[in-house]
Design an enzyme around this catalytic site. Structure first.
Site, PDB file in Angstrom:
ATOM      1  CD  GLU A   1       9.759   8.965 -19.645  1.00 47.22           C
ATOM      2  OE1 GLU A   1      10.039   7.820 -19.226  1.00 47.22           O
ATOM      3  OE2 GLU A   1       8.821   9.184 -20.435  1.00 47.22           O
TER       4      GLU A   1
ATOM      5  CD  GLU B   1      11.370   5.033 -23.650  1.00 50.30           C
ATOM      6  OE1 GLU B   1      10.745   3.946 -23.646  1.00 50.30           O
ATOM      7  OE2 GLU B   1      12.017   5.447 -22.677  1.00 50.30           O
TER       8      GLU B   1
END
Length: 415
Positions: free
Chosen positions: A244, A98
């Site tokens: 995720e 991220e």
């Protein structure tokens, strides 16, 4: 940080995910001198463990912001793991995690793509590029829809050009677009978000239609917003991996065991059924996050008025886990003294019950064998000592646990 297990969302097997964490940055110009480091790392940690049998590591989760100088030292973390020379299947190397979150203030805009290229080059030179793919796990905020309809989705305007470069890199090398999607965050950031739409019960009153496709949960809508973003930019066939997905069990009023079970079971039922999403009605490739609690992810409880106590609580929470002290959480109803005790105990347990871990200034803390837990709020014990008493029948074991509590709260209970 040690190895973290993540269960792959499929009915036949699970996979081991290995993280290496680093927050270092470097100028793009430095990557040329780091190409050799990337090649050395691939040779040691990928090439030497590729085989036709052994453990399946579907995602080798290397959280590498860059491949130069200090990050090269992080590679040593894997040495002990690989010292036993066990055999592995490795499908992906994930570079970074991220990296384009707004909280990073653009710190990794110039380093992420060069890092991907360095690892790809190293895999190609090792002859592994056909078997091991390079990807970067991205937060779902890299794309957006001004109307909240998936069909209006596109990449974030401030990183549009960079995202297209990364998507082209992934497409050219046969790698998937990896995205982390958390429907829980929709509830966390928007108190008016419809609760039912976060789950997979197929009966949400918030269902909507977009171009004839029905959306009854936020995961499908989020996923297909990405599909539309890829499609609009000429990459409609690029594969997608959910790096995720999951639901927390504490830390917020909507984070609890019941909701986590409802979400995870609903998601797994969808995967098992091979339902997919309206835009891609095929089995989803996804990894559940996480099967271990992460006590390093903590928050600080509500501010305390006592100027002598607040710095100690801040210190404890910054180095332990105060997640359970948030609003609506399992320990959200503690008194101010209870908050302090919880923070001190968390720090004490995190530091293996060392005597020094109870040494807060001005004798603010005290060790006790009385469990301060109350109701749903559990004061955790990381080490439980055992001793034995003797008797006619021989010895029978019993345990004595130690906690740390705010001295004022502990003493007041006996006044």
């Amino acid at each position: 940080s040690g190895a973290v297990y993540k269960a792959k969302a499929t009915t036949s097997w699970s996979s081991l995910v290995l993280p290496i964490y680093s927050s270092t940055t470097a100028a793009v110009a430095e990557f040329r001198k780091c190409e050799q480091a990337a090649e050395n790392w691939v040779a040691k940690n990928v090439s030497s463990h590729i085989s036709s049998g052994g453990i399946d590591i579907s995602l080798l989760w290397l959280l590498l912001w860059c491949l130069c100088s200090t990050i090269c030292g992080a590679f040593l973390v894997l040495e002990d793991l690989f010292a036993s020379n066990f055999e592995l299947f490795i499908r992906y190397v994930a570079v970074g995690n991220e990296p384009f979150l707004s909280t990073y203030n653009g710190s990794f805009l110039g380093t992420t793509l060069p890092a991907l290229q360095n690892i790809q080059s190293a895999l190609t030179k090792a002859g592994l590029d056909a078997r091991v793919k390079v990807t970067v796990p991205l937060n779902a905020d890299v794309y957006e829809s001004p109307t909240n309809l998936p069909s209006d989705g596109n990449f974030r305007s401030d990183i549009q050009d960079l995202m297209l470069s990364i998507v082209k890199f992934l497409s050219d090398n046969g790698a998937p677009f990896t995205v982390n999607i958390y429907p829980f965050i929709s509830l966390y950031t928007n108190p008016n978000f419809p609760l039912g739409f976060a789950f997979f019960n197929n009966s949400s009153s918030s269902s909507f239609t977009d171009g004839g496709k029905i959306y009854d949960n936020v995961f499908d809508a989020n996923h297909d917003t990405l599909v539309w973003a890829l499609q609009k930019n000429g990459y409609g066939n690029l594969s997608i991996v959910i790096g995720e997905i999951g639901w927390p069990t504490d830390g917020d009023q909507n984070a609890n065991l019941n909701y986590a079970q409802q979400f995870n079971q609903g998601f797994m039922n969808n995967v098992i059924a091979g339902k997919g999403t309206p835009m891609r009605p095929a089995p989803v490739d996804a990894y559940l996050f996480s099967l271990l609690d992460e006590d390093a992810k903590s928050i600080q409880p509500a501010s305390l008025d006592d100027p002598q106590v607040a710095p100690s609580v801040s210190y404890a929470c910054a180095r332990a886990d105060c997640t359970s002290l948030g609003y609506g959480t399992s320990c959200g109803d503690l008194s101010a003294q209870g908050n302090i005790s919880y923070a001190f105990n968390s720090y004490y347990q995190q530091n293996n019950q060392l005597e020094s871990a109870c040494g807060f200034p001005d004798n603010l803390s005290v060790v006790t064998s009385n469990d301060p837990s109350t109701g749903t709020c559990k004061f955790r014990i990381m080490i439980q000592s055992h001793s034995v008493t003797s008797g006619v029948e021989g010895g029978r074991g019993f345990s004595m646990s130690s906690f740390v509590a705010f001295a004022f709260a502990f003493l007041s209970a006996f006044l």
